[in-house]
Design a protein around this motif. Structure first.
Motif, PDB file in Angstrom:
ATOM      1  N   LEU A  49      18.827  94.430  62.654  1.00 40.02           N
ATOM      2  CA  LEU A  49      18.816  93.665  61.402  1.00 40.02           C
ATOM      3  C   LEU A  49      19.475  94.292  60.280  1.00 40.02           C
ATOM      4  O   LEU A  49      18.896  95.562  59.828  1.00 40.02           O
ATOM      5  CB  LEU A  49      17.166  93.194  61.136  1.00 40.02           C
ATOM      6  CG  LEU A  49      16.466  92.290  62.069  1.00 40.02           C
ATOM      7  CD1 LEU A  49      15.165  92.161  61.697  1.00 40.02           C
ATOM      8  CD2 LEU A  49      17.245  90.894  62.380  1.00 40.02           C
ATOM      9  N   HIS A  50      20.257  93.607  59.497  1.00 38.13           N
ATOM     10  CA  HIS A  50      21.156  94.061  58.430  1.00 38.13           C
ATOM     11  C   HIS A  50      20.741  93.250  57.340  1.00 38.13           C
ATOM     12  O   HIS A  50      21.249  92.096  57.367  1.00 38.13           O
ATOM     13  CB  HIS A  50      22.528  94.631  58.521  1.00 38.13           C
ATOM     14  CG  HIS A  50      22.648  95.284  59.751  1.00 38.13           C
ATOM     15  ND1 HIS A  50      23.857  96.074  59.686  1.00 38.13           N
ATOM     16  CD2 HIS A  50      22.064  95.825  60.843  1.00 38.13           C
ATOM     17  CE1 HIS A  50      23.754  97.091  60.946  1.00 38.13           C
ATOM     18  NE2 HIS A  50      22.896  96.640  61.761  1.00 38.13           N
ATOM     19  N   GLY A  51      20.343  93.742  56.143  1.00 40.93           N
ATOM     20  CA  GLY A  51      20.554  92.877  54.910  1.00 40.93           C
ATOM     21  C   GLY A  51      20.615  93.678  53.614  1.00 40.93           C
ATOM     22  O   GLY A  51      20.817  94.893  53.925  1.00 40.93           O
ATOM     23  N   TRP A  53      22.475  94.275  49.924  1.00 37.98           N
ATOM     24  CA  TRP A  53      23.720  94.144  49.138  1.00 37.98           C
ATOM     25  C   TRP A  53      23.567  93.282  48.055  1.00 37.98           C
ATOM     26  O   TRP A  53      22.545  93.469  47.065  1.00 37.98           O
ATOM     27  CB  TRP A  53      24.733  94.009  49.882  1.00 37.98           C
ATOM     28  CG  TRP A  53      25.288  95.229  50.795  1.00 37.98           C
ATOM     29  CD1 TRP A  53      24.825  95.406  51.787  1.00 37.98           C
ATOM     30  CD2 TRP A  53      25.958  96.519  50.494  1.00 37.98           C
ATOM     31  NE1 TRP A  53      25.448  96.727  52.422  1.00 37.98           N
ATOM     32  CE2 TRP A  53      26.031  97.246  51.368  1.00 37.98           C
ATOM     33  CE3 TRP A  53      26.746  97.073  49.191  1.00 37.98           C
ATOM     34  CZ2 TRP A  53      26.543  98.616  51.483  1.00 37.98           C
ATOM     35  CZ3 TRP A  53      27.157  98.336  49.182  1.00 37.98           C
ATOM     36  CH2 TRP A  53      27.087  98.999  50.290  1.00 37.98           C
ATOM     37  N   TYR A  54      24.525  92.286  47.890  1.00 40.65           N
ATOM     38  CA  TYR A  54      24.425  91.443  46.787  1.00 40.65           C
ATOM     39  C   TYR A  54      23.720  90.182  47.050  1.00 40.65           C
ATOM     40  O   TYR A  54      23.459  89.379  46.152  1.00 40.65           O
ATOM     41  CB  TYR A  54      25.648  90.997  46.431  1.00 40.65           C
ATOM     42  CG  TYR A  54      26.561  92.305  45.985  1.00 40.65           C
ATOM     43  CD1 TYR A  54      26.240  92.896  44.798  1.00 40.65           C
ATOM     44  CD2 TYR A  54      27.430  92.767  47.091  1.00 40.65           C
ATOM     45  CE1 TYR A  54      26.900  94.288  44.562  1.00 40.65           C
ATOM     46  CE2 TYR A  54      28.170  93.843  46.717  1.00 40.65           C
ATOM     47  CZ  TYR A  54      27.870  94.765  45.581  1.00 40.65           C
ATOM     48  OH  TYR A  54      28.360  95.811  45.127  1.00 40.65           O
ATOM     49  N   GLU A  55      23.533  89.753  48.362  1.00 41.83           N
ATOM     50  CA  GLU A  55      22.826  88.385  48.324  1.00 41.83           C
ATOM     51  C   GLU A  55      21.718  88.514  49.513  1.00 41.83           C
ATOM     52  O   GLU A  55      21.863  89.476  50.286  1.00 41.83           O
ATOM     53  CB  GLU A  55      23.814  87.303  49.044  1.00 41.83           C
ATOM     54  CG  GLU A  55      24.995  86.957  47.799  1.00 41.83           C
ATOM     55  CD  GLU A  55      26.015  86.011  48.313  1.00 41.83           C
ATOM     56  OE1 GLU A  55      25.972  85.571  49.643  1.00 41.83           O
ATOM     57  OE2 GLU A  55      26.689  85.603  47.399  1.00 41.83           O
ATOM     58  N   PRO A  56      20.810  87.717  49.772  1.00 37.60           N
ATOM     59  CA  PRO A  56      19.719  88.015  50.617  1.00 37.60           C
ATOM     60  C   PRO A  56      20.289  87.454  51.882  1.00 37.60           C
ATOM     61  O   PRO A  56      19.353  86.521  52.705  1.00 37.60           O
ATOM     62  CB  PRO A  56      18.629  87.003  50.146  1.00 37.60           C
ATOM     63  CG  PRO A  56      19.156  86.023  49.454  1.00 37.60           C
ATOM     64  CD  PRO A  56      20.548  86.622  48.688  1.00 37.60           C
ATOM     65  N   ASN A  57      21.653  87.653  52.339  1.00 35.55           N
ATOM     66  CA  ASN A  57      22.013  87.244  53.826  1.00 35.55           C
ATOM     67  C   ASN A  57      21.300  88.303  54.928  1.00 35.55           C
ATOM     68  O   ASN A  57      20.876  89.479  54.492  1.00 35.55           O
ATOM     69  CB  ASN A  57      23.312  87.427  53.954  1.00 35.55           C
ATOM     70  CG  ASN A  57      24.190  86.458  53.185  1.00 35.55           C
ATOM     71  OD1 ASN A  57      23.776  85.368  52.963  1.00 35.55           O
ATOM     72  ND2 ASN A  57      25.283  87.115  52.400  1.00 35.55           N
ATOM     73  N   LEU A  58      20.934  87.501  56.064  1.00 33.29           N
ATOM     74  CA  LEU A  58      20.610  88.561  57.275  1.00 33.29           C
ATOM     75  C   LEU A  58      21.501  88.721  58.335  1.00 33.29           C
ATOM     76  O   LEU A  58      21.716  87.602  58.773  1.00 33.29           O
ATOM     77  CB  LEU A  58      18.988  88.167  57.617  1.00 33.29           C
ATOM     78  CG  LEU A  58      18.552  88.998  58.593  1.00 33.29           C
ATOM     79  CD1 LEU A  58      18.035  90.441  57.859  1.00 33.29           C
ATOM     80  CD2 LEU A  58      17.336  88.417  59.035  1.00 33.29           C
ATOM     81  N   GLY A  77      27.980  90.252  65.349  1.00 33.23           N
ATOM     82  CA  GLY A  77      26.470  89.570  65.084  1.00 33.23           C
ATOM     83  C   GLY A  77      26.312  88.430  64.387  1.00 33.23           C
ATOM     84  O   GLY A  77      27.409  87.604  64.585  1.00 33.23           O
ATOM     85  N   TYR A  78      25.447  87.912  63.750  1.00 37.17           N
ATOM     86  CA  TYR A  78      25.193  86.540  63.394  1.00 37.17           C
ATOM     87  C   TYR A  78      24.481  86.636  62.025  1.00 37.17           C
ATOM     88  O   TYR A  78      23.947  87.727  61.789  1.00 37.17           O
ATOM     89  CB  TYR A  78      24.178  85.717  64.317  1.00 37.17           C
ATOM     90  CG  TYR A  78      24.592  85.969  65.569  1.00 37.17           C
ATOM     91  CD1 TYR A  78      25.559  84.835  66.254  1.00 37.17           C
ATOM     92  CD2 TYR A  78      23.979  86.723  66.528  1.00 37.17           C
ATOM     93  CE1 TYR A  78      25.806  84.776  67.636  1.00 37.17           C
ATOM     94  CE2 TYR A  78      24.588  86.656  67.843  1.00 37.17           C
ATOM     95  CZ  TYR A  78      25.374  85.769  68.590  1.00 37.17           C
ATOM     96  OH  TYR A  78      25.652  85.983  69.857  1.00 37.17           O
ATOM     97  N   ILE A  79      25.021  85.963  61.121  1.00 36.02           N
ATOM     98  CA  ILE A  79      24.438  85.860  59.639  1.00 36.02           C
ATOM     99  C   ILE A  79      23.599  84.675  59.578  1.00 36.02           C
ATOM    100  O   ILE A  79      24.080  83.591  59.600  1.00 36.02           O
ATOM    101  CB  ILE A  79      25.570  85.974  58.651  1.00 36.02           C
ATOM    102  CG1 ILE A  79      26.181  87.523  59.003  1.00 36.02           C
ATOM    103  CG2 ILE A  79      25.020  85.976  57.228  1.00 36.02           C
ATOM    104  CD1 ILE A  79      27.270  87.664  57.800  1.00 36.02           C
TER     105      ILE A  79
END
Length: 125
Positions: A49-51, A53-58, A77-79
């Protein structure tokens, strides 16, 4: 032919042509929507899981081959996008599945940042 029947004939031709164009527009609209239909991934486990930077995207990575139905140019991956109304719910589901090592299936539709966009998360175990 009387003037009345010529006018009626012209109206009939106009209506027939308008109806033909309407059917064509409807067919194009249906075809365009089918190209971006939501697609389920096969069931797999979340490996990363990567999250941040500037926005709460995962960004989610699964242990199965990548599914990329909309041919996104960066299928890494998928966002789960920050602007998705269900962002908090889907992020919570993904974190729970990852923590408990449960299998999931994602529903993807369209692209965000050239990566498949998640619109639903299904926990399978």
């Amino acid at each position: 032919m009387s003037r009345f029947s010529i006018t009626q004939h012209r109206k009939s031709i106009f209506c027939h042509q308008a109806f033909r164009y309407l059917r064509l527009a409807l067919a194009i609209a249906l075809f365009a929507n089918s190209a971006t239909a939501a697609t389920n991934t096969p069931v797999g486990r979340i490996t990363e899981l990567h999250g941040g930077w500037y926005e709460p995207n995962l960004r989610i990575f699964l242990d199965i081959p990548q599914v990329n139905p909309d041919n996104c140019s960066n299928p890494s991956g998928y966002i789960i996008p920050a602007n998705l109304v269900a962002n908090a719910q889907l992020t919570s589901l993904a974190l729970t599945a990852y923590s408990l090592k449960h299998r999931v299936s994602l529903v993807v539709e369209g692209c965000i940042y050239d990566t498949p966009r998640v619109i639903a998360v299904h926990i399978k175990e």
